[in-house]
Structures are given as structure tokens and as C-alpha cells.
Scaffold this motif. Sequence first.
Motif, PDB file in Angstrom:
ATOM      1  N   PRO A 269      41.196  38.173  42.064  1.00  6.20           N
ATOM      2  CA  PRO A 269      41.057  39.395  41.254  1.00  6.20           C
ATOM      3  C   PRO A 269      40.835  39.175  39.768  1.00  6.20           C
ATOM      4  CG  PRO A 269      43.367  39.008  41.736  1.00  6.20           C
ATOM      5  CD  PRO A 269      42.594  37.957  42.499  1.00  6.20           C
TER       6      PRO A 269
ATOM      7  N   ASN B 144      38.646  41.249  36.728  1.00  5.45           N
ATOM      8  CA  ASN B 144      39.285  41.927  35.610  1.00  5.45           C
ATOM      9  C   ASN B 144      38.651  41.515  34.283  1.00  5.45           C
ATOM     10  OD1 ASN B 144      41.881  43.551  34.770  1.00  5.45           O
ATOM     11  ND2 ASN B 144      41.774  41.808  33.391  1.00  5.45           N
TER      12      ASN B 144
ATOM     13  N   ALA C  37      38.646  44.155  41.883  1.00 12.38           N
ATOM     14  CA  ALA C  37      39.892  43.416  41.644  1.00 12.38           C
ATOM     15  C   ALA C  37      41.019  44.017  42.472  1.00 12.38           C
ATOM     16  CB  ALA C  37      40.248  43.455  40.160  1.00 12.38           C
TER      17      ALA C  37
END
Length: 229
Positions: free
Chosen positions: A99, A103, A125
Motif C-alpha cells: 500500500p 500512498n 492502497a
Amino acid sequence: MPTPASLLRHPLSAALRVLFLAATLSVSAVYADDYADVSRLMRANQHLDAMAKAEQYLASKPRDPQMRFLKGVILTETGKTADAISTFSKITEDYPELPEPYNNLAVLYAGQSQFDKARAALEMAIRTNPSYATAHENLGDVYARLASQAYSKALQLDGGNTTVQPKLALIRTLFSADSKAPQKPAATSPTPVAKPAPAAARPAAAAAPSTIKPANPAPATTPASAGAK
């Protein structure tokens, strides 16, 4: 009103990146030393040397997610946004289960006021890790920015709209208050930055716009052999 970039938290310090690596990565001491060396150079603002060492490392291990992530951070911190976006994008292609790179892409996109792209990246994410709290918070900030744009457009088209004005004022007040809130130095606390999901919640492998928080710890590795590919 703050610019999109002012909504971001400060990147995690190189020292904290090293601590994260030491705590979450199952890599050899030699590899850990390489990550620590690059992080040390970044902490000293010796970005050219840090990049040179990262590139040297990647010449023999081009798929290593940790060093590629650190390279992306170096590019971000030196203002090479397009190259940073390219680097993080490639990591998401090779390690779609992580993830943090999504981000960071969202942070970079939001810094360019590309909030639709930022939203899409944050949704990815969250899809990879539904318990990634920072991505949820960042997504809320992106939605607020998109709402601000929509309300501004509505007001532009209908200046007499009395229902839009208070909504727009509320959002602007929200961002203004956030931008004035004191932030802890990144070197002493990881609070201002995007926190990686707990190692147990991720498949093992990999790791800065507005109030959106960048994920700067290097990613944990997928298989332990990822760095050797």
C-alpha cells in the motif's frame, strides 16, 4: 488558503526509515547496511551521494523494493516529481500488494492538484490493506479537496447560490486550521507521516500534497529473495 503541497505532512526522517527497516525486513546484514548507508546520506542531505549509492545497489538487484522505494524518496525530496512518480508507479506494478507506494503516488499527485489520480491511488492502497488508517485519512482529505473544487465551480456558475457558500467556507476553514496546526519534527516522531501497515498484516516485502501524509518508511520485502532478483 494553503496550496495542495501545504496539506502534506513532513517526510519521515532517514533515521526512522532505518529503524523501520531494522524492525520489519528479513534481509541480510549486508543489505541492511546498504539501506542504512543510503538513509544516513539522505539524513545528511547528501542526496547526490545517496542516489549514487542507491543506483549502484540497484545495478545488481534492480527489483529490490526497499532500495527502489528509497530512490523514490530521494527523487521526491530533490523535487524530481515526474521521476518519483515513475519510480513509485513501477513499484506498484511489480509489488501491487504493497500500500505505501500507492500512498506516496497520491501525495505526489495531490501536490500537482491531480486529485482524481490521488483518489484512485489511495483507493488502491486501501484495497491492498483495508486497515491502512493513513490512506483512509488521506482519502478523506482528497475528497474534501474535490468537494472544494466542485463547490467553487458551482459558485462560479451561480454566484447567488446561498447553499454553496457556507459549504465552501467550511472546507476552507478546515484546511486553514489544519495548515496552522503545529507539527512534530519528523526526526523525533513518526506521527506526521504515513504509517506502514503492521508487518503481520502485509504479505512480507517493500515501503511525499495538502493534509495528505506520505509513506516514507521503506517497504518490507515480499519474498526474502526479492532484493536479490
